[in-house]
Write an enzyme that holds these catalytic residues in place. Sequence first.
Site, PDB file in Angstrom:
ATOM      1  N   HIS A 176       7.092  20.953  13.698  1.00 42.41           N
ATOM      2  CA  HIS A 176       8.153  21.378  14.623  1.00 42.41           C
ATOM      3  C   HIS A 176       9.162  22.279  13.916  1.00 42.41           C
ATOM      4  O   HIS A 176       8.999  22.604  12.735  1.00 42.41           O
ATOM      5  CB  HIS A 176       8.799  20.175  15.306  1.00 42.41           C
ATOM      6  CG  HIS A 176       9.443  19.188  14.368  1.00 42.41           C
ATOM      7  ND1 HIS A 176      10.507  19.520  13.571  1.00 42.41           N
ATOM      8  CD2 HIS A 176       9.161  17.889  14.102  1.00 42.41           C
ATOM      9  CE1 HIS A 176      10.871  18.479  12.862  1.00 42.41           C
ATOM     10  NE2 HIS A 176      10.061  17.457  13.160  1.00 42.41           N
TER      11      HIS A 176
ATOM     12  N   HIS B 280      10.566  21.336  10.448  1.00 40.41           N
ATOM     13  CA  HIS B 280       9.627  21.548   9.334  1.00 40.41           C
ATOM     14  C   HIS B 280       9.563  23.033   8.996  1.00 40.41           C
ATOM     15  O   HIS B 280       9.601  23.427   7.838  1.00 40.41           O
ATOM     16  CB  HIS B 280       8.220  21.067   9.707  1.00 40.41           C
ATOM     17  CG  HIS B 280       8.160  19.636  10.146  1.00 40.41           C
ATOM     18  ND1 HIS B 280       7.307  19.184  11.132  1.00 40.41           N
ATOM     19  CD2 HIS B 280       8.853  18.543   9.747  1.00 40.41           C
ATOM     20  CE1 HIS B 280       7.476  17.887  11.294  1.00 40.41           C
ATOM     21  NE2 HIS B 280       8.415  17.473  10.476  1.00 40.41           N
TER      22      HIS B 280
ATOM     23  N   CYS C 284      12.186  -0.057  10.055  1.00 36.60           N
ATOM     24  CA  CYS C 284      12.050   1.048  11.015  1.00 36.60           C
ATOM     25  C   CYS C 284      10.862   1.903  10.581  1.00 36.60           C
ATOM     26  O   CYS C 284      10.871   2.474   9.493  1.00 36.60           O
ATOM     27  CB  CYS C 284      13.314   1.903  11.077  1.00 36.60           C
ATOM     28  SG  CYS C 284      13.021   3.436  12.009  1.00 36.60           S
TER      29      CYS C 284
ATOM     30  N   CYS D 143      11.703   5.761  10.033  1.00 39.17           N
ATOM     31  CA  CYS D 143      12.222   6.099   8.701  1.00 39.17           C
ATOM     32  C   CYS D 143      11.270   5.624   7.615  1.00 39.17           C
ATOM     33  O   CYS D 143      11.411   6.014   6.465  1.00 39.17           O
ATOM     34  CB  CYS D 143      13.573   5.442   8.461  1.00 39.17           C
ATOM     35  SG  CYS D 143      14.867   5.940   9.590  1.00 39.17           S
TER      36      CYS D 143
ATOM     37  N   CYS E 119      17.324   1.589  15.422  1.00 39.19           N
ATOM     38  CA  CYS E 119      17.654   2.559  14.380  1.00 39.19           C
ATOM     39  C   CYS E 119      18.296   3.774  15.040  1.00 39.19           C
ATOM     40  O   CYS E 119      17.721   4.332  15.977  1.00 39.19           O
ATOM     41  CB  CYS E 119      16.384   2.974  13.644  1.00 39.19           C
ATOM     42  SG  CYS E 119      16.638   4.414  12.607  1.00 39.19           S
TER      43      CYS E 119
ATOM     44  N   HIS F  85      15.962   6.732  15.207  1.00 44.63           N
ATOM     45  CA  HIS F  85      14.726   6.600  15.989  1.00 44.63           C
ATOM     46  C   HIS F  85      14.923   5.617  17.135  1.00 44.63           C
ATOM     47  O   HIS F  85      14.301   4.545  17.160  1.00 44.63           O
ATOM     48  CB  HIS F  85      13.564   6.151  15.075  1.00 44.63           C
ATOM     49  CG  HIS F  85      13.299   7.120  13.967  1.00 44.63           C
ATOM     50  ND1 HIS F  85      13.832   6.991  12.718  1.00 44.63           N
ATOM     51  CD2 HIS F  85      12.565   8.267  13.960  1.00 44.63           C
ATOM     52  CE1 HIS F  85      13.447   8.016  11.972  1.00 44.63           C
ATOM     53  NE2 HIS F  85      12.681   8.799  12.695  1.00 44.63           N
TER      54      HIS F  85
ATOM     55  N   LYS G  83      20.603  16.768  21.121  1.00 43.99           N
ATOM     56  CA  LYS G  83      19.419  16.546  20.271  1.00 43.99           C
ATOM     57  C   LYS G  83      18.163  17.048  21.001  1.00 43.99           C
ATOM     58  O   LYS G  83      18.045  16.870  22.210  1.00 43.99           O
ATOM     59  CB  LYS G  83      19.309  15.046  19.990  1.00 43.99           C
ATOM     60  CG  LYS G  83      18.324  14.685  18.893  1.00 43.99           C
ATOM     61  CD  LYS G  83      18.418  13.189  18.611  1.00 43.99           C
ATOM     62  CE  LYS G  83      17.178  12.614  17.972  1.00 43.99           C
ATOM     63  NZ  LYS G  83      16.769  13.079  16.692  1.00 43.99           N
TER      64      LYS G  83
ATOM     65  N   LYS H 264      11.519  15.969  23.947  1.00 46.65           N
ATOM     66  CA  LYS H 264      10.523  16.419  24.922  1.00 46.65           C
ATOM     67  C   LYS H 264      11.004  16.142  26.338  1.00 46.65           C
ATOM     68  O   LYS H 264      10.825  16.958  27.234  1.00 46.65           O
ATOM     69  CB  LYS H 264       9.182  15.731  24.669  1.00 46.65           C
ATOM     70  CG  LYS H 264       8.517  16.238  23.406  1.00 46.65           C
ATOM     71  CD  LYS H 264       6.990  16.142  23.484  1.00 46.65           C
ATOM     72  CE  LYS H 264       6.357  16.722  22.238  1.00 46.65           C
ATOM     73  NZ  LYS H 264       6.128  15.738  21.180  1.00 46.65           N
TER      74      LYS H 264
HETATM   75  N1  MSP Z   1       7.683  12.501   4.742  1.00 48.78           N
HETATM   76  C1  MSP Z   1       9.092  12.475   4.615  1.00 48.78           C
HETATM   77  C2  MSP Z   1       9.548  13.345   3.458  1.00 48.78           C
HETATM   78  C3  MSP Z   1       8.944  13.014   2.126  1.00 48.78           C
HETATM   79  S1  MSP Z   1       9.467  14.110   0.892  1.00 48.78           S
HETATM   80  C4  MSP Z   1       8.990  13.419  -0.542  1.00 48.78           C
HETATM   81  C5  MSP Z   1       9.751  12.995   5.897  1.00 48.78           C
HETATM   82  N2  MSP Z   1       9.007  13.767   6.704  1.00 48.78           N
HETATM   83  S2  MSP Z   1       9.515  14.431   8.061  1.00 48.78           S
HETATM   84  O1  MSP Z   1       8.328  14.954   8.690  1.00 48.78           O
HETATM   85  O2  MSP Z   1      10.282  13.519   8.822  1.00 48.78           O
HETATM   86  O3  MSP Z   1      10.376  15.652   7.655  1.00 48.78           O
HETATM   87  C6  MSP Z   1      11.764  15.557   7.407  1.00 48.78           C
HETATM   88  C7  MSP Z   1      12.296  16.921   7.032  1.00 48.78           C
HETATM   89  O4  MSP Z   1      11.977  17.872   8.068  1.00 48.78           O
HETATM   90  C8  MSP Z   1      13.812  16.998   6.934  1.00 48.78           C
HETATM   91  O5  MSP Z   1      14.317  16.548   5.720  1.00 48.78           O
HETATM   92  C9  MSP Z   1      14.024  18.474   7.128  1.00 48.78           C
HETATM   93  O6  MSP Z   1      13.619  19.148   5.974  1.00 48.78           O
HETATM   94  C10 MSP Z   1      13.056  18.769   8.244  1.00 48.78           C
HETATM   95  N3  MSP Z   1      13.666  18.514   9.556  1.00 48.78           N
HETATM   96  C11 MSP Z   1      13.235  17.626  10.498  1.00 48.78           C
HETATM   97  N4  MSP Z   1      14.019  17.757  11.613  1.00 48.78           N
HETATM   98  C12 MSP Z   1      14.969  18.684  11.403  1.00 48.78           C
HETATM   99  C13 MSP Z   1      15.933  19.319  12.210  1.00 48.78           C
HETATM  100  N5  MSP Z   1      16.172  18.974  13.459  1.00 48.78           N
HETATM  101  N6  MSP Z   1      16.635  20.349  11.675  1.00 48.78           N
HETATM  102  C14 MSP Z   1      16.378  20.810  10.396  1.00 48.78           C
HETATM  103  N7  MSP Z   1      15.457  20.243   9.632  1.00 48.78           N
HETATM  104  C15 MSP Z   1      14.887  19.051   9.992  1.00 48.78           C
HETATM  105  O7  MSP Z   1      10.923  12.725   6.079  1.00 48.78           O
END
Ligand code: MSP
Length: 508
Positions: A19, A22, A127, A130, A145, A148, A298, A301
Amino acid sequence: MLMKSYITTPIYYVNGSPHIGHAFTSIMADILKRNRQALGYEMMLSTGVDEHGQKNQEAAEDLGMPVTDYLDMRCKEFRDVFEQLGVEFDYFVRTSREGHKTAVAEMEQRIFDKGLIVKKQYTGIYCKGCEEFKKESDLTEDGQCPLHPTMKVEQTDETNYFLKMEPFREKLLKHIDDNPDFVQPEPFKNELKKMLAEPLEDLCISRPKTRVTLGVDLPFDPDFVTYVWFDALANYLTNIGWPEDGYQDWWAECEHMIGKDILKPHGVYWPLMLMAADLPLPKKLSVHSHWVGAGGVKMSKSIGNVVDPIEVMDKLGVDALRWYLARHMRADTDSQISVDLITQAYNSELGNKIGNLLSRVAKFSNKNFDGKVPMPGALTAEDEALRNTVVEAGKAFAGWINLQDIPVATQQIVDAAVAMNEYIDQQAPWSLFKNEETRERCATVLYVTLDCQRILFEALTQVIPGSAARALGMLNAPQAATPWAPELDKLAGGTELGEIDALFPRVQ
Ligand code: MSP
């Protein structure tokens, strides 16, 4: 010898499609990689996927797919999207890789052998979102949480292995104070220091196989897998070959990009794991805030305000997305995003301010100066002033850019483009061309503008590489030098112009 720099992104859970969040962190990491390369660094950029843990395991079950097929499918999806986004990663992380798993086990065994891992009974709330245990005080009033709210927290009562964190807390606080750049920007450093203000509970680093099977086996107890965060954080070292020699030079220059949601694992667990394993800490944690929908809502969907990176690329092209994320993120508060906001920024900043001027001036030169960059005559004070503005705007890209400085550096390019539009309006080369006596002046104005454009697009190569390369191709600009600097007069008068078309065609 080239200096090295190692940038990492989080590795993303694969329980859904990639998304905008990422896409954002990986694009920012890519921009910083291109910046360091322009300064002459040898780069390593890692991004990838976090394949273990309960969440991923359940996502595969929900689709009724064998777990390895599911992981392969998602991994390909993430890799393809990052490639489309122009993220030039040097290493794509998969935590299912055998070498990674062996190294994680090695790290655990080393810490275990030092007596820093203990086995005990634990009752707590978990959770899955997380992938973390929570305290009552972490939950909302109705016991969910806050991050979530749609996933129910689970009551667990298990025997697990725990890493002792408290012995290292003071040492970490001292490290943060002694290294002012260790966590940036400042508000996140303060947040981290708050997390470290009270004694730390032991960190649960295992999951019984009765509950979770998708993970790295604990080397000292086959009934358990490693907690997904322990395993995932270790990627930053296993990517560069730890525990074999050779990783040290990269590790000494490692910068982690993370969202604020994962400050605790990166700012508390990871440094303490490293200290427990007698390994040095990374150089820097660069933390960013989040993207939320328009109006500060926020993204979800059900509201229908989710911004899908693929949809944006299909509508506006990859650079519209890269540009919006770079220019419109805020350093320490959440920023708003929607397809409309991206479209507006694309039309007004990239189109009206930056792209149109290039096509107008290049087309005019093409038509009236024999398809060539006009030869300049003597420069006026106005010419020098514009050139100075553009060189000043370019300077940020000739220096080390920090994550939180990206919006400022890109805004300076917009300001320089505005100055260039004003200059053209005042100088009016289209009128100057009409009279024989003012034709030389017309040539000079066009030359100054085209050479200034070259500098702006050379700088933008770090942000929107595809469009910048097209623009530089239209100008037939010579290869820029490394290390890069905003240098004037590198576009020779008389250079044949390339084929000129609209760089950022207007989109409704
Ligand atoms: N798998 C763990 C990270 C492990 S790193 C050793 C994780 N994954 S995650 O898929 O949830 O990705 C989290 C990361 O995605 C956030 O830290 C950020 O980099 C990015 N983002 C997820 N949602 C976001 C927003 N709404 N806005 C900006 N970045 C965000 O946590």
